[in-house]
Design an enzyme around this catalytic site. Structure first.
Site, PDB file in Angstrom:
ATOM      1  N   ASN A   1      14.750  22.177   7.801  1.00 36.77           N
ATOM      2  CA  ASN A   1      15.542  21.308   8.675  1.00 36.77           C
ATOM      3  C   ASN A   1      14.588  20.542   9.587  1.00 36.77           C
ATOM      4  O   ASN A   1      14.048  21.107  10.537  1.00 36.77           O
ATOM      5  CB  ASN A   1      16.513  22.160   9.508  1.00 36.77           C
ATOM      6  CG  ASN A   1      17.287  21.317  10.517  1.00 36.77           C
ATOM      7  OD1 ASN A   1      17.322  20.090  10.410  1.00 36.77           O
ATOM      8  ND2 ASN A   1      17.904  21.972  11.488  1.00 36.77           N
TER       9      ASN A   1
ATOM     10  N   LYS B   1      15.341  18.255  11.610  1.00 35.57           N
ATOM     11  CA  LYS B   1      16.030  17.788  12.830  1.00 35.57           C
ATOM     12  C   LYS B   1      15.723  16.295  13.038  1.00 35.57           C
ATOM     13  O   LYS B   1      15.538  15.562  12.064  1.00 35.57           O
ATOM     14  CB  LYS B   1      15.614  18.628  14.036  1.00 35.57           C
ATOM     15  CG  LYS B   1      15.701  20.124  13.768  1.00 35.57           C
ATOM     16  CD  LYS B   1      15.595  20.919  15.018  1.00 35.57           C
ATOM     17  CE  LYS B   1      15.447  22.374  14.668  1.00 35.57           C
ATOM     18  NZ  LYS B   1      15.912  23.251  15.714  1.00 35.57           N
TER      19      LYS B   1
ATOM     20  N   HIS C   1      25.480  23.378  12.237  1.00 40.15           N
ATOM     21  CA  HIS C   1      24.252  23.811  12.917  1.00 40.15           C
ATOM     22  C   HIS C   1      24.566  23.985  14.410  1.00 40.15           C
ATOM     23  O   HIS C   1      25.348  23.234  14.980  1.00 40.15           O
ATOM     24  CB  HIS C   1      23.143  22.772  12.712  1.00 40.15           C
ATOM     25  CG  HIS C   1      21.807  23.253  13.154  1.00 40.15           C
ATOM     26  ND1 HIS C   1      21.430  23.245  14.479  1.00 40.15           N
ATOM     27  CD2 HIS C   1      20.768  23.791  12.467  1.00 40.15           C
ATOM     28  CE1 HIS C   1      20.201  23.746  14.572  1.00 40.15           C
ATOM     29  NE2 HIS C   1      19.784  24.100  13.367  1.00 40.15           N
TER      30      HIS C   1
ATOM     31  N   GLU D   1      23.065  23.151  16.969  1.00 38.27           N
ATOM     32  CA  GLU D   1      22.833  21.956  17.797  1.00 38.27           C
ATOM     33  C   GLU D   1      24.005  20.981  17.680  1.00 38.27           C
ATOM     34  O   GLU D   1      24.312  20.245  18.616  1.00 38.27           O
ATOM     35  CB  GLU D   1      21.488  21.313  17.420  1.00 38.27           C
ATOM     36  CG  GLU D   1      20.328  22.176  17.927  1.00 38.27           C
ATOM     37  CD  GLU D   1      19.039  22.064  17.143  1.00 38.27           C
ATOM     38  OE1 GLU D   1      18.890  21.135  16.330  1.00 38.27           O
ATOM     39  OE2 GLU D   1      18.169  22.934  17.340  1.00 38.27           O
TER      40      GLU D   1
ATOM     41  N   GLU E   1      21.783  31.985  12.142  1.00 38.21           N
ATOM     42  CA  GLU E   1      20.777  31.453  13.055  1.00 38.21           C
ATOM     43  C   GLU E   1      21.146  31.825  14.490  1.00 38.21           C
ATOM     44  O   GLU E   1      21.950  31.114  15.135  1.00 38.21           O
ATOM     45  CB  GLU E   1      20.712  29.929  12.938  1.00 38.21           C
ATOM     46  CG  GLU E   1      20.295  29.445  11.567  1.00 38.21           C
ATOM     47  CD  GLU E   1      19.632  28.076  11.665  1.00 38.21           C
ATOM     48  OE1 GLU E   1      18.484  27.967  11.236  1.00 38.21           O
ATOM     49  OE2 GLU E   1      20.255  27.144  12.189  1.00 38.21           O
TER      50      GLU E   1
ATOM     51  N   GLY F   1      14.073  27.387  17.776  1.00 40.93           N
ATOM     52  CA  GLY F   1      13.140  26.527  18.511  1.00 40.93           C
ATOM     53  C   GLY F   1      12.539  27.183  19.742  1.00 40.93           C
ATOM     54  O   GLY F   1      11.925  26.519  20.566  1.00 40.93           O
TER      55      GLY F   1
ATOM     56  N   SER G   1      13.014  30.328  14.358  1.00 41.62           N
ATOM     57  CA  SER G   1      11.576  30.525  14.549  1.00 41.62           C
ATOM     58  C   SER G   1      10.919  31.276  13.383  1.00 41.62           C
ATOM     59  O   SER G   1      10.042  32.126  13.601  1.00 41.62           O
ATOM     60  CB  SER G   1      11.305  31.218  15.890  1.00 41.62           C
ATOM     61  OG  SER G   1      11.771  30.411  16.961  1.00 41.62           O
TER      62      SER G   1
HETATM   63  C1  PEP Z   1      16.790  25.298  12.787  1.00 45.59           C
HETATM   64  O1  PEP Z   1      16.786  24.244  13.380  1.00 45.59           O
HETATM   65  O2  PEP Z   1      17.662  25.502  11.939  1.00 45.59           O
HETATM   66  C2  PEP Z   1      15.756  26.292  13.086  1.00 45.59           C
HETATM   67  C3  PEP Z   1      15.859  27.478  12.575  1.00 45.59           C
HETATM   68  O3  PEP Z   1      14.732  25.880  13.914  1.00 45.59           O
HETATM   69  P1  PEP Z   1      13.384  26.687  14.254  1.00 45.59           P
HETATM   70  O4  PEP Z   1      12.838  27.228  12.962  1.00 45.59           O
HETATM   71  O5  PEP Z   1      12.491  25.666  14.871  1.00 45.59           O
HETATM   72  O6  PEP Z   1      13.746  27.787  15.191  1.00 45.59           O
END
Ligand code: PEP
Length: 245
Positions: free
Chosen positions: A9, A11, A91, A93, A162, A168, A207
């Site tokens: 992803n 983003k 997601h 976000e 997630e 992040g 992460s």
């Molecule tokens: C994501 O945006 O789905 C995600 C898991 O981000 P990150 O790996 O940066 O935590």
């Protein structure tokens, strides 16, 4: 055993140059696991072209509507037409910044499948919800509307757990924490249909890095990862993919 899937992803990051670099790296060293890359809309067509079918390309969102006067939205049919075959739905976000609720997310899932796209449904609890001990009920609620709307067609969905507090932040769920939630998700699916619970791939996201991927991917109910920040670094992402094999 499912074939592991690693999803990238991006983003709201990227450029024409980065699209060429990251897809080029995957082309030069094709991973043994399945890979799906989710660039921002403007780079999708270029990514499809560069991936040459070896890597799946997907969008980070789609409209719940088929077409019409919805300025700024992108339909599932448009995504399919330009060669995208995947789409992220729900997601955190989008839930947080665009106030997407479970009913809208279920409608987007349905639309994605009608358009021939494989949706990756993202679920996860906030830190406050984890600390209040309601992680499982939050996940169960997030799964409820999509399961109800799609019924047995839910077998065509990929799910990603997630935890919002791990996205992040550099703070990853431990392999045991992630496995526990994945096992819970599988039990929720099994309660509806045992076959569904066996068929569906459950990814972990939050992460994920080359250093923690092997332990996460070794868990019995984790079928791969959804990777944000680390997917923008070609070597790191290839190492994560290698851990999935
Ligand atoms: C994501 O945006 O789905 C995600 C898991 O981000 P990150 O790996 O940066 O935590």
């Amino acid at each position: 055993m499912h074939r592991k899937l690693v999803a990238a992803n991006w983003k709201m990051h990227g450029s024409n140059a980065l699209t060429a670099t990251l897809l080029g790296a995957l082309d030069a060293q094709p991973p043994a696991c399945e890979v799906a890359v989710f660039p921002p809309f403007p780079y999708l067509a270029r990514a499809v072209h560069l991936a040459r079918g070896a890597v799946g390309i997907g969008a980070q969102d789609l409209s719940a509507h088929a077409q019409g006067a919805y300025t700024g939205e992108v339909s599932g049919a448009m995504l399919y037409e330009i060669g995208a075959r995947w789409v992220l739905v729900g997601h955190s976000e989008r839930r947080q910044y665009h106030h997407e609720n479970d009913a809208l997310i279920a409608a987007k899932l349905q639309r994605a499948m009608e358009c021939g796209l494989t949706p990756v449904l993202c679920v996860g609890e906030t830190l406050d919800e984890r600390e209040r001990g309601i992680t499982e009920s939050v996940i169960a609620t997030q799964m409820q509307a999509p399961l109800h709307l799609l019924g047995e067609r839910f077998a065509g969905v990929v799910m990603a757990y997630e935890p919002v507090w791990a996205i992040g932040t550099g703070r990853t769920a431990s392999a045991a924490q992630a496995q526990a939630v994945h096992a819970f998700m599988r039990s929720q699916l099994a309660a509806r249909d045992a076959k569904l619970s066996r068929l569906i791939r459950l990814l972990y996201g939050g992460s994920v890095k080359a250093a923690n991927a092997p332990e996460l991917f070794a868990q019995p109910d984790i079928d791969g990862g959804l990777v944000g920040g680390a997917s923008l670094l070609a070597e790191e992402f290839l190492a994560i993919c290698a851990a999935a094999h």
